[in-house]
Motif scaffolding. Structure first.
Motif, PDB file in Angstrom:
ATOM      1  N   THR A   1       0.845  -1.191   0.000  1.00 15.71           N
ATOM      2  CA  THR A   1       0.000   0.000   0.000  1.00 15.71           C
ATOM      3  C   THR A   1       0.880   1.241   0.000  1.00 15.71           C
ATOM      4  O   THR A   1       1.776   1.373   0.840  1.00 15.71           O
TER       5      THR A   1
ATOM      6  N   TRP B   1       0.990   5.517  -0.228  1.00 18.39           N
ATOM      7  CA  TRP B   1       0.314   6.820  -0.176  1.00 18.39           C
ATOM      8  C   TRP B   1       1.155   7.839  -0.932  1.00 18.39           C
ATOM      9  O   TRP B   1       2.363   7.986  -0.663  1.00 18.39           O
TER      10      TRP B   1
ATOM     11  N   SER C   1      -1.880  13.768  -4.759  1.00 17.07           N
ATOM     12  CA  SER C   1      -2.895  13.629  -5.801  1.00 17.07           C
ATOM     13  C   SER C   1      -2.344  13.802  -7.211  1.00 17.07           C
ATOM     14  O   SER C   1      -2.959  13.339  -8.176  1.00 17.07           O
TER      15      SER C   1
ATOM     16  N   ASP D   1      -2.094  10.830  -9.649  1.00 22.37           N
ATOM     17  CA  ASP D   1      -3.278  10.160 -10.181  1.00 22.37           C
ATOM     18  C   ASP D   1      -3.130   9.718 -11.645  1.00 22.37           C
ATOM     19  O   ASP D   1      -3.388   8.559 -11.974  1.00 22.37           O
TER      20      ASP D   1
ATOM     21  N   ILE E   1      -0.618   6.583 -12.132  1.00 24.87           N
ATOM     22  CA  ILE E   1      -0.837   5.272 -11.512  1.00 24.87           C
ATOM     23  C   ILE E   1      -1.059   4.174 -12.549  1.00 24.87           C
ATOM     24  O   ILE E   1      -0.468   3.084 -12.430  1.00 24.87           O
TER      25      ILE E   1
ATOM     26  N   ASN F   1      -1.222  -1.168  -4.198  1.00 24.64           N
ATOM     27  CA  ASN F   1      -2.433  -0.418  -3.865  1.00 24.64           C
ATOM     28  C   ASN F   1      -2.017   1.034  -3.675  1.00 24.64           C
ATOM     29  O   ASN F   1      -1.635   1.459  -2.590  1.00 24.64           O
ATOM     30  N   VAL F   2      -2.039   1.790  -4.776  1.00 24.33           N
ATOM     31  CA  VAL F   2      -1.548   3.171  -4.760  1.00 24.33           C
ATOM     32  C   VAL F   2      -2.714   4.111  -4.497  1.00 24.33           C
ATOM     33  O   VAL F   2      -3.693   4.126  -5.248  1.00 24.33           O
ATOM     34  N   GLN F   3      -2.606   4.900  -3.432  1.00 23.48           N
ATOM     35  CA  GLN F   3      -3.699   5.783  -3.024  1.00 23.48           C
ATOM     36  C   GLN F   3      -3.262   7.246  -3.137  1.00 23.48           C
ATOM     37  O   GLN F   3      -2.495   7.733  -2.308  1.00 23.48           O
TER      38      GLN F   3
ATOM     39  N   LEU G   1      -3.645  11.066  -2.543  1.00 26.75           N
ATOM     40  CA  LEU G   1      -4.348  11.833  -1.514  1.00 26.75           C
ATOM     41  C   LEU G   1      -4.147  13.333  -1.726  1.00 26.75           C
ATOM     42  O   LEU G   1      -3.092  13.759  -2.211  1.00 26.75           O
TER      43      LEU G   1
ATOM     44  N   TYR H   1      -2.260  16.166   4.351  1.00 23.88           N
ATOM     45  CA  TYR H   1      -1.565  14.922   3.982  1.00 23.88           C
ATOM     46  C   TYR H   1      -0.643  14.425   5.094  1.00 23.88           C
ATOM     47  O   TYR H   1      -0.711  13.274   5.509  1.00 23.88           O
TER      48      TYR H   1
ATOM     49  N   PRO I   1       0.531   3.170   5.848  1.00 18.93           N
ATOM     50  CA  PRO I   1       0.738   2.443   4.594  1.00 18.93           C
ATOM     51  C   PRO I   1       2.091   1.744   4.627  1.00 18.93           C
ATOM     52  O   PRO I   1       2.870   1.922   5.582  1.00 18.93           O
TER      53      PRO I   1
END
Length: 417
Positions: free
Chosen positions: A39, A41, A44, A47, A50, A67-69, A71, A76, A90
């Protein structure tokens, strides 16, 4: 002879199972690293990257999922700190390089010297690499890193009849140009980011000015504040004069941030100059109607910026995280994945980064400096920026602001010893 042979056989009989067990454990650890989920983090701005990241990753590591999130940047760091202290971080956290020392000093990052030992460190931006260290320990691996440069709006310059800045311009030239470009209520010479919510970009302008005048935030050994030295006060005066004395920056400057406020003014042909990094280059390149240029910083002094990835304490898959960090550090991977200037120097020699339009960043790299890597740095920069704002709104003189910031820094140093 027979006795020695028997002893040798006995030693081999004992050693071989131990060696075999060790190899089996290593193989098991490697297998675990290549299995499961990592995972991550990130900010943004990742985006759109990804899908590219996933497409490149899966053929190399089919059993290890990412699992790339992405934010939002607002809150942050606070969100990460809360998750890390709560035991649910993460596996990888992408950090602004100015945050590393603060987070590492809180004990929230795992040392990554083992990963560093397997990397070609001379092939990574020295400033970004150094900013990813704390007390001689590597706590993060840079993915993005580069110098600050200056952007000038050609339309604003042409309206004022002012020649464009050149690579040999100085801080005296900066004052002269900013004043000459300014037509009150219509256009302004220079953007001065001063909002505490955007500390990295505040420092993009302030740090080079501070260093040019011979000032600094701390003494060389980091044991005491230097922000109220005569040289530092002179730098604060120079920085604040653009707004307070020359009125060469727009109304609202004390609460302006670069992306939210200054870039739109620049793109509307109301602002002549801003200091920023490669992300601004990307933003302006998407505006075909905008006439702009880019030049190295006055007197060649600039602040190195970047983002760097660490493995939090409490990560569920730290070994998988390290596999990812080594993979992303490969120049052919980083060149394709990053949409900001990559930290890997060889990646900059590959498409799209080998385009001559990016030569300006390579030219500026040699003169880039990083902020101090000390415990409590995030609090230190907040104290300084808060006091700088007070100068802009007339609540303090430069000396008063410097003394107030120094008093706060003394407390921060004492609390982090």
């Amino acid at each position: 002879m027979r006795t020695r042979t028997l002893e040798g056989l006995l030693r081999r009989c004992v050693t071989m199972p131990v060696l075999a067990a060790g190899l089996a454990l290593a193989a098991t650890a490697t297998a675990r690293a290549e299995d499961g989920t990592v995972t991550i983090w990130v900010g943004s701005w990742w985006d759109p990257q990804i899908p590219i990241l996933q497409q490149l990753w899966q053929p190399d590591h089919p059993a290890l999922q990412l699992n790339v999130q992405p934010l939002p940047i607002n809150g942050y760091l606070d969100k990460f700190t809360a998750a890390a202290l709560g035991g649910t971080p993460p596996d990888i956290i992408d950090l602004d390089s100015t945050w590393v020392s603060t987070v590492a000093a809180q004990g929230l990052l795992q040392p990554l010297d083992d990963v560093a030992a397997r990397l070609n460190v001379p092939d990574i931006s020295p400033a970004a690499w150094g900013a990813s260290r704390y007390r001689d320990v590597q706590y993060a691996i840079p993915a993005r890193g580069g110098p600050e440069v200056w952007y000038y709006n050609q339309t604003v310059f042409d309206k004022a009849g002012v020649p464009y800045p050149t690579a040999d311009w100085t801080h005296d030239d900066l004052v002269r140009i900013a004043k000459a470009l300014t037509v009150p209520g219509q256009q302004y010479g220079i953007g001065v980011p001063a909002d505490a919510s955007d500390p990295s970009n505040v420092l993009s302008l302030f740090c080079p000015i501070l260093w040019y005048f011979g000032g600094d935030f701390l003494t060389a050994d980091g044991s005491a504040p230097a922000i109220n030295s005569p040289a530092s006060v002179k730098a604060i005066t120079y920085w604040s004069d653009f707004y307070v004395k020359y009125h060469a920056s727009p109304e609202g400057t004390p609460n302006f941030s670069s992306t939210r406020d200054l870039q739109p003014l620049f793109m509307a042909d109301k602002l002549g100059l801003i200091a920023s990094s490669s992300n601004t280059f990307d933003a302006f390149s998407k505006k075909p109607e905008l006439r702009w240029g880019v030049v190295t910083a006055p007197d060649k002094i600039n602040r190195a910026g970047g983002w760097t990835m660490g493995v939090p304490v409490g990560a569920r898959n730290p070994e998988g995280a390290k596999v990812f960090l080594e993979w992303l550090a490969r120049p052919e991977i980083q060149a394709k994945v990053m949409n900001r200037f990559p930290a890997n120097l060889s990646a900059r020699k590959l498409p799209p980064w080998n385009d001559p339009k990016f030569d300006i960043f390579r030219a500026a790299e040699a003169d880039a400096r990083s902020v101090p890597s000390v415990a409590g740095w995030f609090q230190i920069q907040t104290a300084v920026i808060t006091e700088l704002q007070k100068v802009l709104v007339g609540q303090r003189t430069p000396q008063e602001a410097a003394d107030a910031a120094a008093a706060q820094i003394e407390t921060i140093i004492a609390e982090n010893q």
